[in-house]
Design a protein around this motif. Structure first.
Motif, PDB file in Angstrom:
ATOM      1  N   VAL A  67       0.857  -1.193   0.000  1.00  0.00           N
ATOM      2  CA  VAL A  67       0.000   0.000   0.000  1.00  0.00           C
ATOM      3  C   VAL A  67       0.891   1.240   0.000  1.00  0.00           C
ATOM      4  O   VAL A  67       1.873   1.305   0.741  1.00  0.00           O
ATOM      5  N   VAL A  68       0.516   2.223  -0.820  1.00  0.00           N
ATOM      6  CA  VAL A  68       1.206   3.512  -0.841  1.00  0.00           C
ATOM      7  C   VAL A  68       0.290   4.545  -0.199  1.00  0.00           C
ATOM      8  O   VAL A  68      -0.880   4.653  -0.574  1.00  0.00           O
ATOM      9  N   LEU A  69       0.820   5.283   0.761  1.00  0.00           N
ATOM     10  CA  LEU A  69       0.133   6.442   1.338  1.00  0.00           C
ATOM     11  C   LEU A  69       0.766   7.652   0.670  1.00  0.00           C
ATOM     12  O   LEU A  69       1.960   7.902   0.844  1.00  0.00           O
ATOM     13  N   LEU A  70      -0.007   8.384  -0.108  1.00  0.00           N
ATOM     14  CA  LEU A  70       0.548   9.391  -1.005  1.00  0.00           C
ATOM     15  C   LEU A  70      -0.080  10.756  -0.782  1.00  0.00           C
ATOM     16  O   LEU A  70      -1.298  10.913  -0.910  1.00  0.00           O
ATOM     17  N   ASP A  71       0.769  11.731  -0.463  1.00  0.00           N
ATOM     18  CA  ASP A  71       0.312  13.113  -0.328  1.00  0.00           C
ATOM     19  C   ASP A  71      -0.127  13.622  -1.700  1.00  0.00           C
ATOM     20  O   ASP A  71       0.555  13.393  -2.700  1.00  0.00           O
ATOM     21  N   THR A  99      -4.517  14.184   1.978  1.00  0.00           N
ATOM     22  CA  THR A  99      -4.558  15.587   1.598  1.00  0.00           C
ATOM     23  C   THR A  99      -4.805  16.469   2.813  1.00  0.00           C
ATOM     24  O   THR A  99      -5.601  16.139   3.679  1.00  0.00           O
ATOM     25  N   GLY A 100      -4.068  17.552   2.857  1.00  0.00           N
ATOM     26  CA  GLY A 100      -4.273  18.550   3.902  1.00  0.00           C
ATOM     27  C   GLY A 100      -5.265  19.596   3.452  1.00  0.00           C
ATOM     28  O   GLY A 100      -5.629  20.496   4.182  1.00  0.00           O
ATOM     29  N   HIS A 101      -5.700  19.456   2.222  1.00  0.00           N
ATOM     30  CA  HIS A 101      -6.631  20.406   1.634  1.00  0.00           C
ATOM     31  C   HIS A 101      -7.905  19.650   1.300  1.00  0.00           C
ATOM     32  O   HIS A 101      -7.867  18.657   0.600  1.00  0.00           O
ATOM     33  N   ALA A 102      -9.014  20.125   1.824  1.00  0.00           N
ATOM     34  CA  ALA A 102     -10.283  19.421   1.634  1.00  0.00           C
ATOM     35  C   ALA A 102     -10.775  19.610   0.196  1.00  0.00           C
ATOM     36  O   ALA A 102     -11.813  20.198  -0.051  1.00  0.00           O
ATOM     37  N   SER A 103     -10.001  19.112  -0.747  1.00  0.00           N
ATOM     38  CA  SER A 103     -10.349  19.249  -2.150  1.00  0.00           C
ATOM     39  C   SER A 103     -11.052  17.993  -2.628  1.00  0.00           C
ATOM     40  O   SER A 103     -10.422  16.996  -2.934  1.00  0.00           O
ATOM     41  N   MET A 104     -12.358  18.062  -2.694  1.00  0.00           N
ATOM     42  CA  MET A 104     -13.136  16.925  -3.164  1.00  0.00           C
ATOM     43  C   MET A 104     -12.827  16.637  -4.636  1.00  0.00           C
ATOM     44  O   MET A 104     -12.761  15.487  -5.031  1.00  0.00           O
ATOM     45  N   GLU A 105     -12.617  17.682  -5.420  1.00  0.00           N
ATOM     46  CA  GLU A 105     -12.319  17.475  -6.839  1.00  0.00           C
ATOM     47  C   GLU A 105     -11.047  16.662  -7.028  1.00  0.00           C
ATOM     48  O   GLU A 105     -11.013  15.715  -7.802  1.00  0.00           O
ATOM     49  N   ALA A 106      -9.986  17.035  -6.313  1.00  0.00           N
ATOM     50  CA  ALA A 106      -8.720  16.310  -6.426  1.00  0.00           C
ATOM     51  C   ALA A 106      -8.878  14.880  -5.940  1.00  0.00           C
ATOM     52  O   ALA A 106      -8.369  13.934  -6.560  1.00  0.00           O
ATOM     53  N   ARG A 113      -8.476   7.772 -11.112  1.00  0.00           N
ATOM     54  CA  ARG A 113      -7.193   7.309 -11.656  1.00  0.00           C
ATOM     55  C   ARG A 113      -6.646   6.075 -10.937  1.00  0.00           C
ATOM     56  O   ARG A 113      -5.517   5.679 -11.164  1.00  0.00           O
ATOM     57  N   GLY A 114      -7.453   5.520 -10.045  1.00  0.00           N
ATOM     58  CA  GLY A 114      -7.058   4.243  -9.470  1.00  0.00           C
ATOM     59  C   GLY A 114      -6.779   4.220  -7.981  1.00  0.00           C
ATOM     60  O   GLY A 114      -6.444   3.166  -7.442  1.00  0.00           O
ATOM     61  N   ALA A 115      -6.889   5.356  -7.302  1.00  0.00           N
ATOM     62  CA  ALA A 115      -6.651   5.346  -5.855  1.00  0.00           C
ATOM     63  C   ALA A 115      -7.701   4.493  -5.156  1.00  0.00           C
ATOM     64  O   ALA A 115      -8.860   4.443  -5.570  1.00  0.00           O
ATOM     65  N   PHE A 116      -7.290   3.829  -4.102  1.00  0.00           N
ATOM     66  CA  PHE A 116      -8.202   3.009  -3.312  1.00  0.00           C
ATOM     67  C   PHE A 116      -9.158   3.894  -2.525  1.00  0.00           C
ATOM     68  O   PHE A 116     -10.352   3.647  -2.440  1.00  0.00           O
ATOM     69  N   ASP A 117      -8.603   4.956  -1.914  1.00  0.00           N
ATOM     70  CA  ASP A 117      -9.404   5.861  -1.085  1.00  0.00           C
ATOM     71  C   ASP A 117      -8.562   7.088  -0.788  1.00  0.00           C
ATOM     72  O   ASP A 117      -7.416   7.194  -1.219  1.00  0.00           O
ATOM     73  N   TYR A 118      -9.125   8.009  -0.014  1.00  0.00           N
ATOM     74  CA  TYR A 118      -8.386   9.191   0.411  1.00  0.00           C
ATOM     75  C   TYR A 118      -8.765   9.528   1.847  1.00  0.00           C
ATOM     76  O   TYR A 118      -9.841   9.160   2.326  1.00  0.00           O
ATOM     77  N   LEU A 119      -7.848  10.200   2.527  1.00  0.00           N
ATOM     78  CA  LEU A 119      -8.078  10.665   3.893  1.00  0.00           C
ATOM     79  C   LEU A 119      -7.578  12.097   4.024  1.00  0.00           C
ATOM     80  O   LEU A 119      -6.608  12.487   3.367  1.00  0.00           O
ATOM     81  N   LEU A 120      -8.239  12.857   4.879  1.00  0.00           N
ATOM     82  CA  LEU A 120      -7.812  14.222   5.151  1.00  0.00           C
ATOM     83  C   LEU A 120      -6.806  14.247   6.291  1.00  0.00           C
ATOM     84  O   LEU A 120      -6.930  13.513   7.263  1.00  0.00           O
ATOM     85  N   LYS A 121      -5.788  15.108   6.140  1.00  0.00           N
ATOM     86  CA  LYS A 121      -4.832  15.336   7.224  1.00  0.00           C
ATOM     87  C   LYS A 121      -5.400  16.439   8.113  1.00  0.00           C
ATOM     88  O   LYS A 121      -6.025  17.350   7.589  1.00  0.00           O
TER      89      LYS A 121
END
Length: 166
Positions: A67-71, A99-106, A113-121
């Motif tokens: 698993v990659v945790l990617l900023d 992401t430290g920025h609550a960017s829903m679009e990003a 593009r294939g990410a499993f999920d995202y989390l906010l910092k």
């Protein structure tokens, strides 16, 4: 406690026994990386780190990463593009965007593009551990499907099975 490897060293943060899930943590905030790496290591993850773009694919080439945790935003790396590049080169590795920025679009673009999920910092460690374990389970299921397909298409395996039943 075992010694901690310097950031971007390409090795695990802690060099004890092999751990079940290998994680590559990619972020340009060194304090965040060090802190999160220690917390994940205490939870029995095998943690590799990269704080610069050139270390990401080097770590992926040289280590068995699950698993990659990617900023999403780094000065020298676009996390959304990197997600796509990782998934093309290593389709079974799961990517969780941070992401430290609550960017829903990003975040939505990253999922496309294939990410499993995202989390906010800042990341809740329990939620992150759950997401990593969930991503690892998905990877395992995909690997099992591939093994089954390979077994079905392997004539030597078919002969061995039919020979054993005679």
């Amino acid at each position: 406690m075992a010694p901690v490897c310097p950031l971007d060293a390409g090795g695990p943060v802690e060099e004890e026994e092999a751990m079940a899930i290998s994680v590559l943590l990619v972020d340009d905030e060194e304090v965040f990386v060090q802190t999160l790496a220690k917390r994940l290591t205490l939870r029995r993850f095998n943690v590799y780190t990269a704080t610069r773009k050139e270390r990401v694919f080097e770590s992926l080439r040289n280590n068995l990463i699950d698993v990659v945790l990617l900023d999403v935003r780094m000065p020298d790396l676009d996390g959304i593009e990197a997600t796509q590049d990782i998934k093309v080169a290593y389709p079974l590795i799961e990517v969780i965007l941070l992401t430290g920025h609550a960017s829903m679009e990003a975040s939505l673009e990253g999922l496309k593009r294939g990410a499993f999920d995202y989390l906010l910092k800042p990341v809740n460690i329990d939620e992150l551990v759950y997401k990593i374990e969930d991503a690892y389970r998905k990877k395992g299921l995909q690997e099992e499907k591939i093994r089954r397909l390979e077994d079905r298409s392997d004539p030597a395996a078919d002969e061995a099975e039919s020979g054993a039943s005679d």
